[in-house]
Design a protein around this motif. Structure first.
Motif, PDB file in Angstrom:
ATOM      1  N   ALA A  89       0.831  -1.217   0.000  1.00  0.00           N
ATOM      2  CA  ALA A  89       0.000   0.000   0.000  1.00  0.00           C
ATOM      3  C   ALA A  89       0.861   1.261   0.000  1.00  0.00           C
ATOM      4  O   ALA A  89       0.612   2.201  -0.765  1.00  0.00           O
ATOM      5  CB  ALA A  89      -0.948  -0.009   1.197  1.00  0.00           C
ATOM      6  N   ASP A  90       1.891   1.287   0.839  1.00  0.00           N
ATOM      7  CA  ASP A  90       2.771   2.460   0.898  1.00  0.00           C
ATOM      8  C   ASP A  90       3.513   2.661  -0.421  1.00  0.00           C
ATOM      9  O   ASP A  90       3.728   3.796  -0.862  1.00  0.00           O
ATOM     10  CB  ASP A  90       3.770   2.319   2.044  1.00  0.00           C
ATOM     11  CG  ASP A  90       3.113   2.500   3.413  1.00  0.00           C
ATOM     12  OD1 ASP A  90       2.077   3.176   3.484  1.00  0.00           O
ATOM     13  OD2 ASP A  90       3.647   1.950   4.398  1.00  0.00           O
ATOM     14  N   THR A  91       3.924   1.556  -1.055  1.00  0.00           N
ATOM     15  CA  THR A  91       4.630   1.652  -2.337  1.00  0.00           C
ATOM     16  C   THR A  91       3.712   2.224  -3.409  1.00  0.00           C
ATOM     17  O   THR A  91       4.128   3.058  -4.227  1.00  0.00           O
ATOM     18  CB  THR A  91       5.157   0.267  -2.764  1.00  0.00           C
ATOM     19  OG1 THR A  91       5.989  -0.265  -1.731  1.00  0.00           O
ATOM     20  CG2 THR A  91       5.961   0.359  -4.054  1.00  0.00           C
ATOM     21  N   VAL A  92       2.473   1.785  -3.420  1.00  0.00           N
ATOM     22  CA  VAL A  92       1.494   2.309  -4.384  1.00  0.00           C
ATOM     23  C   VAL A  92       1.287   3.806  -4.173  1.00  0.00           C
ATOM     24  O   VAL A  92       1.327   4.600  -5.127  1.00  0.00           O
ATOM     25  CB  VAL A  92       0.149   1.559  -4.249  1.00  0.00           C
ATOM     26  CG1 VAL A  92      -0.947   2.266  -5.066  1.00  0.00           C
ATOM     27  CG2 VAL A  92       0.290   0.122  -4.720  1.00  0.00           C
ATOM     28  N   ILE A  93       1.084   4.216  -2.930  1.00  0.00           N
ATOM     29  CA  ILE A  93       0.829   5.632  -2.627  1.00  0.00           C
ATOM     30  C   ILE A  93       2.017   6.498  -3.032  1.00  0.00           C
ATOM     31  O   ILE A  93       1.855   7.552  -3.650  1.00  0.00           O
ATOM     32  CB  ILE A  93       0.509   5.805  -1.130  1.00  0.00           C
ATOM     33  CG1 ILE A  93      -0.839   5.156  -0.799  1.00  0.00           C
ATOM     34  CG2 ILE A  93       0.497   7.284  -0.734  1.00  0.00           C
ATOM     35  CD1 ILE A  93      -1.110   4.994   0.686  1.00  0.00           C
ATOM     36  N   SER A  94       3.229   6.043  -2.711  1.00  0.00           N
ATOM     37  CA  SER A  94       4.433   6.801  -3.026  1.00  0.00           C
ATOM     38  C   SER A  94       4.624   6.947  -4.535  1.00  0.00           C
ATOM     39  O   SER A  94       4.900   8.050  -5.037  1.00  0.00           O
ATOM     40  CB  SER A  94       5.647   6.117  -2.401  1.00  0.00           C
ATOM     41  OG  SER A  94       6.846   6.754  -2.788  1.00  0.00           O
ATOM     42  N   LEU A  95       4.476   5.842  -5.282  1.00  0.00           N
ATOM     43  CA  LEU A  95       4.690   5.895  -6.721  1.00  0.00           C
ATOM     44  C   LEU A  95       3.597   6.699  -7.413  1.00  0.00           C
ATOM     45  O   LEU A  95       3.876   7.491  -8.327  1.00  0.00           O
ATOM     46  CB  LEU A  95       4.752   4.481  -7.297  1.00  0.00           C
ATOM     47  CG  LEU A  95       4.955   4.372  -8.813  1.00  0.00           C
ATOM     48  CD1 LEU A  95       6.218   5.101  -9.255  1.00  0.00           C
ATOM     49  CD2 LEU A  95       5.010   2.905  -9.242  1.00  0.00           C
ATOM     50  N   ALA A  96       2.356   6.518  -6.988  1.00  0.00           N
ATOM     51  CA  ALA A  96       1.244   7.237  -7.624  1.00  0.00           C
ATOM     52  C   ALA A  96       1.387   8.750  -7.493  1.00  0.00           C
ATOM     53  O   ALA A  96       0.906   9.501  -8.345  1.00  0.00           O
ATOM     54  CB  ALA A  96      -0.078   6.784  -7.026  1.00  0.00           C
ATOM     55  N   ALA A  97       2.069   9.198  -6.444  1.00  0.00           N
ATOM     56  CA  ALA A  97       2.256  10.635  -6.226  1.00  0.00           C
ATOM     57  C   ALA A  97       3.428  11.212  -7.009  1.00  0.00           C
ATOM     58  O   ALA A  97       3.581  12.429  -7.107  1.00  0.00           O
ATOM     59  CB  ALA A  97       2.461  10.897  -4.731  1.00  0.00           C
TER      60      ALA A  97
END
Length: 363
Positions: free
Chosen positions: A321-329
């Protein structure tokens, strides 16, 4: 004169969709009678007839690496499959036998080779499977999707063709806003597509179950394809939350891809080829339950070119989840990854493979 083509393989969408793409390309090019050979009780026994082709099933199954005693029945099934494959080759009399991977391709292509039928092998992964390595010695051609496959196969037999992908994906270059609207989502919000596959990837689904609230609270929208065994749990996890579409199956994957800024997926060869063709930034979570850990090797081939991010299966629960949030931003990183993964795409792979098939049967 009508040519007889035998195509063997399946087990997963990653094998059967390329096989069907090759069959369809053959039908467009030549007058051919096409027979599939698959594994009983696997996906191909449903998908192939639905596509209009005849298929014969073999009772072959994969070896159990955790409980060796269960392999007694697997060996019985293998010996029976070898006998049945010989009968199929004798009765059908194919001009060529094509193997695309999957449980049935081994006994079928081996029977063809013993009968003097020319064979072509398609290796989809960056790390060749045991069966294809054994079949390679007598195969006429080996079609591959990655460079450096000389370490597995005779160099003079290798042709880099890429992996065929579903035509409807290539044809769907849909407008992103329209695609999001079709899912009932905000047309402006960053959207993440999570693909669990037809049966559902347990780690991906459980990681999403834990992280769905966090992902949505970060401002993302989620299209979560769970597979048929996780649908109820996923619906419960997303209950009362806005911005999430949870579904067991997506009939129009082209539309789902069009809606997404970022894709989270396993690292099967077929999925990766689709992501390359569409230029989709992705986070890959390789399945640990595959032969020779080939999905990790597939993912690393992209990671090495800054075309994907890999999260291990063991770490996904804590970090996905954290990886998704970081990359999406990170818009610049998404753009760079999109360019890099698109640069790896090999288009019209089905036609390139058919070119090699025709060279063999026209001799």
């Amino acid at each position: 004169m009508k040519k007889k083509i035998l195509i063997s393989g399946g087990g997963t969408g990653g094998h059967i969709f390329p096989a069907l793409s090759i069959a369809n390309a053959l039908k467009r090019r030549i007058d051919a009678e096409i027979l599939f050979v698959g594994a009983d009780n696997r996906m191909e026994m449903e998908k192939v007839p639905a596509a209009g082709y005849k298929i014969i099933g073999l009772p072959v199954a994969g070896f159990n690496r955790k409980n060796i005693f269960k392999n007694i029945s697997v060996l019985r099934k293998l010996f029976k499959s070898v006998r049945l494959a010989r009968n199929i080759i004798r009765d059908f009399k194919p001009d060529i036998a094509i193997g695309v991977g999957g449980y049935a391709s081994g006994p079928t292509l081996k029977a063809a080779q013993r009968a003097g039928v020319p064979t072509l092998v398609q290796e989809q992964n960056s790390y060749a499977g045991v069966t294809n390595k054994l079949l390679a010695a007598k195969a006429r051609k080996i079609c591959v999707a990655y460079e450096g496959m000389e370490k597995f196969f005779p160099a003079e037999k290798i042709v880099i063709t890429g992996n065929p992908v579903r035509k409807n994906l290539c044809d769907n270059t849909g407008d992103r806003a329209h695609a999001r609207a079709s899912f009932g989502l905000d047309t402006e919000k960053t959207t993440v597509l999570v693909v669990g596959g037809s049966l559902g990837a347990r780690t991906l689904n459980e990681s999403m179950e834990m992280g769905i609230r966090k992902l949505l609270e970060s401002g993302l929208q989620i299209i979560w394809q769970t597979g048929k065994f996780f649908g109820n749990r996923a619906q419960l996890a997303a209950k009362g939350l806005s911005g999430a579409v949870v579904t067991e199956f997506i009939s129009d994957m082209g539309n789902a891809y069009a809606a997404a800024n970022l894709v989270v997926s396993r690292a099967g060869a077929g999925s990766i080829s689709e992501l390359q063709i569409l230029g989709k930034p992705c986070i890959l979570v390789p399945s640990p339950n595959v032969a020779e850990d080939h999905q990790t090797k597939n993912a690393l081939a992209l990671v090495d070119k800054n075309a994907a991010i890999m999260v291990t299966d063991a770490d996904a629960g804590e970090t996905l989840a954290d990886t998704v949030i970081s990359l999406a931003a990170d818009k610049k990183k998404l753009e760079a990854m999109s360019r890099n993964i698109a640069a790896m795409a090999m288009r019209d792979s089905d036609e390139a493979i058919v070119d090699e098939i025709l060279k063999i049967i026209d001799k």
